[in-house]
Design an enzyme around this catalytic site. Structure first.
Site, PDB file in Angstrom:
ATOM      1  CG  HIS A 120      -2.061   0.932   1.114  1.00  0.00           C
ATOM      2  ND1 HIS A 120      -1.971   2.269   1.408  1.00  0.00           N
ATOM      3  CD2 HIS A 120      -3.322   0.713   0.690  1.00  0.00           C
ATOM      4  CE1 HIS A 120      -3.140   2.830   1.176  1.00  0.00           C
ATOM      5  NE2 HIS A 120      -3.978   1.920   0.743  1.00  0.00           N
TER       6      HIS A 120
ATOM      7  CG  ASP B 157      -8.665  -4.281  -2.701  1.00  0.00           C
ATOM      8  OD1 ASP B 157      -9.844  -4.124  -2.360  1.00  0.00           O
ATOM      9  OD2 ASP B 157      -7.994  -3.426  -3.285  1.00  0.00           O
TER      10      ASP B 157
HETATM   11  N1  ACO Z   1       4.273  -7.616  -4.684  1.00  0.00           N
HETATM   12  C1  ACO Z   1       5.608  -7.613  -4.838  1.00  0.00           C
HETATM   13  N2  ACO Z   1       6.373  -6.509  -4.693  1.00  0.00           N
HETATM   14  C2  ACO Z   1       5.765  -5.356  -4.389  1.00  0.00           C
HETATM   15  C3  ACO Z   1       4.364  -5.287  -4.194  1.00  0.00           C
HETATM   16  C4  ACO Z   1       3.613  -6.468  -4.355  1.00  0.00           C
HETATM   17  N3  ACO Z   1       2.296  -6.452  -4.205  1.00  0.00           N
HETATM   18  N4  ACO Z   1       4.023  -4.008  -3.898  1.00  0.00           N
HETATM   19  C5  ACO Z   1       5.159  -3.311  -3.875  1.00  0.00           C
HETATM   20  N5  ACO Z   1       6.224  -4.116  -4.174  1.00  0.00           N
HETATM   21  C6  ACO Z   1       7.631  -3.737  -4.217  1.00  0.00           C
HETATM   22  C7  ACO Z   1       7.956  -2.990  -5.513  1.00  0.00           C
HETATM   23  O1  ACO Z   1       8.417  -3.865  -6.523  1.00  0.00           O
HETATM   24  C8  ACO Z   1       9.035  -2.029  -5.047  1.00  0.00           C
HETATM   25  O2  ACO Z   1      10.246  -2.745  -4.976  1.00  0.00           O
HETATM   26  P1  ACO Z   1      11.641  -1.975  -5.268  1.00  0.00           P
HETATM   27  O3  ACO Z   1      11.742  -0.896  -4.234  1.00  0.00           O
HETATM   28  O4  ACO Z   1      12.657  -3.047  -5.119  1.00  0.00           O
HETATM   29  O5  ACO Z   1      11.525  -1.429  -6.656  1.00  0.00           O
HETATM   30  C9  ACO Z   1       8.614  -1.679  -3.614  1.00  0.00           C
HETATM   31  O6  ACO Z   1       7.842  -2.807  -3.160  1.00  0.00           O
HETATM   32  C10 ACO Z   1       7.787  -0.405  -3.502  1.00  0.00           C
HETATM   33  O7  ACO Z   1       6.702  -0.504  -4.434  1.00  0.00           O
HETATM   34  P2  ACO Z   1       6.052   0.747  -5.169  1.00  0.00           P
HETATM   35  O8  ACO Z   1       5.263   0.277  -6.336  1.00  0.00           O
HETATM   36  O9  ACO Z   1       7.102   1.779  -5.418  1.00  0.00           O
HETATM   37  O10 ACO Z   1       5.111   1.279  -4.013  1.00  0.00           O
HETATM   38  P3  ACO Z   1       3.885   2.198  -4.210  1.00  0.00           P
HETATM   39  O11 ACO Z   1       3.629   2.829  -2.898  1.00  0.00           O
HETATM   40  O12 ACO Z   1       4.059   3.113  -5.372  1.00  0.00           O
HETATM   41  O13 ACO Z   1       2.720   1.175  -4.619  1.00  0.00           O
HETATM   42  C11 ACO Z   1       0.871  -0.277  -4.581  1.00  0.00           C
HETATM   43  C12 ACO Z   1       1.685   0.763  -3.801  1.00  0.00           C
HETATM   44  C13 ACO Z   1       0.505   0.270  -5.976  1.00  0.00           C
HETATM   45  C14 ACO Z   1      -0.431  -0.534  -3.834  1.00  0.00           C
HETATM   46  C15 ACO Z   1       1.702  -1.573  -4.715  1.00  0.00           C
HETATM   47  O14 ACO Z   1       2.037  -2.076  -3.439  1.00  0.00           O
HETATM   48  C16 ACO Z   1       0.989  -2.655  -5.536  1.00  0.00           C
HETATM   49  O15 ACO Z   1       1.061  -2.626  -6.764  1.00  0.00           O
HETATM   50  N6  ACO Z   1       0.268  -3.608  -4.871  1.00  0.00           N
HETATM   51  C17 ACO Z   1      -0.506  -4.622  -5.552  1.00  0.00           C
HETATM   52  C18 ACO Z   1      -1.811  -4.018  -6.029  1.00  0.00           C
HETATM   53  C19 ACO Z   1      -2.797  -3.785  -4.891  1.00  0.00           C
HETATM   54  O16 ACO Z   1      -3.022  -4.644  -4.047  1.00  0.00           O
HETATM   55  N7  ACO Z   1      -3.423  -2.591  -4.909  1.00  0.00           N
HETATM   56  C20 ACO Z   1      -4.461  -2.231  -3.928  1.00  0.00           C
HETATM   57  C21 ACO Z   1      -4.033  -1.054  -3.129  1.00  0.00           C
HETATM   58  S1  ACO Z   1      -5.211  -0.736  -1.874  1.00  0.00           S
HETATM   59  C22 ACO Z   1      -6.474   0.019  -2.647  1.00  0.00           C
HETATM   60  O17 ACO Z   1      -6.398   0.643  -3.646  1.00  0.00           O
HETATM   61  C23 ACO Z   1      -7.757  -0.168  -2.022  1.00  0.00           C
END
Ligand code: ACO
Length: 431
Positions: free
Chosen positions: A308, A366
């Site tokens: 998140h 979710d």
């Molecule tokens: N699985 C594996 N790795 C992940 C995940 C994941 N679900 N989420 C983040 N990471 C990793 C990224 O690869 C990144 O790694 P790095 O630093 O080595 O490059 C690091 O964690 C940070 O991730 P970002 O994408 O930069 O974090 P951000 O805050 O921008 O993204 C997000 C948050 C979009 C929710 C992300 O965690 C994600 O894509 N999760 C899966 C989708 C999801 O469940 N979305 C629902 C969000 S809640 C809502 O909207 C109600």
């Protein structure tokens, strides 16, 4: 003695600028850079708004490190346990928990706006039957501005109020109609003797050929899902609503913009993507393979329902949702549901894995909601429409707050231009 206002100093090329520091009631201080460009001729750079406060708000507060979510000061777990969705709607919209008379009046007003303009039925019929219900919802909610002209004048407080009630009241009807249309069944009109969640379940699952009795356990679970999704401060879809509204657009158009943004798999679309992922994993022995894929930099796969932008701890909504999933599946006699087993084991293993621990990736709201909705009989395509239905009150509360703010300005971010510098036009024969 009056406290000296806090300031921050910024030095650029040896010249120092003093910037006011604003102190919130909760959360980190905020450096006020509104005059920075005029004074220093620089912009700030923050793609994705990771460190930028775009507005003042008194609706919802999140402490992502501590896993806290408050609506008007009340913790989400208390609201999920003791309150119900329409009471939370009142709280978000008007700032305080309602008295007994106030909630009765509010429920009456919402209940009496649940039907949609009859001509909108024809509008629905213009969509292809196989359209995703989110596609239908974006279109139909945007089209409300063409059907409810008497509540589009945002300068009129009464029209704003009517638009708010209409949106909260009609969204279940619209979501249920989008579903019925997609499966080729007749639309079901709302019933005003049912509570909000029961009415929605009935509009989704009843057919004219037989009586449908709403299971109170499912209706309570549905109400809780609505409550847990009601608002989440300045997330992508809410910021979209605020940006759309900053130009003076009407509320129905703004909410349609919010629905469009919510649809993406990184936001509200994650509940559908998560259940599809859990089904694809299928059995506990395949979990290591998917965890390895999520960790592999060369594989775009991510664990859906994990991570998140704000929570770097347990999403407090996920805790309530997990408990709700257990309750609903047990009551339906399907506690050995394989998808739930995969979800629980996946959560356990990811939380023990250094990759997820170091990056502070925890289950979000979710992760478990799809399992409950699936057990209730909803197809995955309805998960995000249900999220949109519930979030509408949050969007509307934020919209109302924004347009009554005397400081309202059109939203207009700046950019770090990386394109070519000015050059002269070349005639086609010389290129
Ligand atoms: N699985 C594996 N790795 C992940 C995940 C994941 N679900 N989420 C983040 N990471 C990793 C990224 O690869 C990144 O790694 P790095 O630093 O080595 O490059 C690091 O964690 C940070 O991730 P970002 O994408 O930069 O974090 P951000 O805050 O921008 O993204 C997000 C948050 C979009 C929710 C992300 O965690 C994600 O894509 N999760 C899966 C989708 C999801 O469940 N979305 C629902 C969000 S809640 C809502 O909207 C109600």
């Amino acid at each position: 003695m009056a406290e000296t206002p806090k300031t921050a100093s910024l030095t650029i090329d040896g010249k120092t600028f003093e910037l006011p520091v604003l102190t919130p009631t909760l959360g980190p201080d905020v450096i006020d850079i509104r005059k920075l460009y005029a004074q220093a001729n620089v912009f700030t750079y923050d793609p994705g708004f990771t460190s930028t406060a775009a507005c003042d708000s008194a609706i919802t507060y999140i402490d992502g490190d501590a896993g806290i979510l408050l609506h008007r000061g009340y913790p989400i777990d208390q609201l999920a346990e003791k309150s119900h969705f329409l009471e939370v709607c009142f709280l978000l919209l008007y700032g305080e928990l309602p008295t007994a008379d106030q909630i009765e009046d509010f429920e009456y007003r919402v209940t009496n706006h649940t039907m949609i303009h009859e001509q909108m039925h024809n509008f629905f019929r213009g969509f292809r039957r196989d359209a995703h219900p989110m596609a239908t919802m974006v279109g139909v909610v945007g089209a409300m501005s063409a059907f409810y002209h008497d509540s589009t004048d945002i300068a009129d407080p009464w029209q704003r109020e009517v638009a708010s009630i209409r949106l909260v009241a009609k969204m279940p009807t619209i979501a249920a109609m989008a579903y019925k249309y997609s499966i080729g069944q007749p639309f079901v009109y709302p019933r005003n003797d049912l509570d909000y969640a029961s009415n929605f379940l009935r509009m989704c699952f009843s057919v004219p050929a037989e009586e449908y009795v709403v299971n109170p356990i499912l209706s309570r679970a549905m109400d809780r899902i609505f409550t847990l999704h009601a608002d989440h401060e300045q997330n992508a879809s809410t910021s979209t609503v605020r940006l759309a509204s900053s130009s003076g657009a009407n509320p129905f158009a703004c909410i349609a913009a919010g629905i469009a943004c919510l649809w993406g798999p990184a936001h509200g679309g994650a509940n559908q993507a998560c259940l599809e992922m859990l089904r694809e994993i299928g059995s506990v022995d395949r979990i290591p393979e998917f965890i390895d894929r999520a960790k592999d930099k060369n594989d775009p796969f991510r664990l859906m329902g994990f991570g998140h932008r704000v929570y770097k701890n347990f999403d407090p909504r996920a805790k309530v949702m997990k408990q709700s999933a257990d309750e609903v599946l047990e009551l339906l006699g399907i506690e050995n549901n394989p998808t739930l087993q995969v979800a629980k084991e996946l959560e356990k293993r990811a939380l023990e894995d250094p990759y997820f621990v170091e990056k502070k990736l925890y289950p979000n709201v979710d992760f478990y909601s799809g399992i409950i909705l699936d057990a209730m009989g909803f197809p995955t395509s309805m998960f995000t429409p249900i999220f949109a239905l519930a979030r509408t009150v949050g969007w509307i509360s934020q919209w109302k707050e924004q347009i009554s703010d005397p400081q309202l300005k059109i939203g207009r971010p700046r950019q770090l231009y990386q394109g070519v510098t000015q050059r002269d036009y070349i005639d086609v024969e010389n290129r």
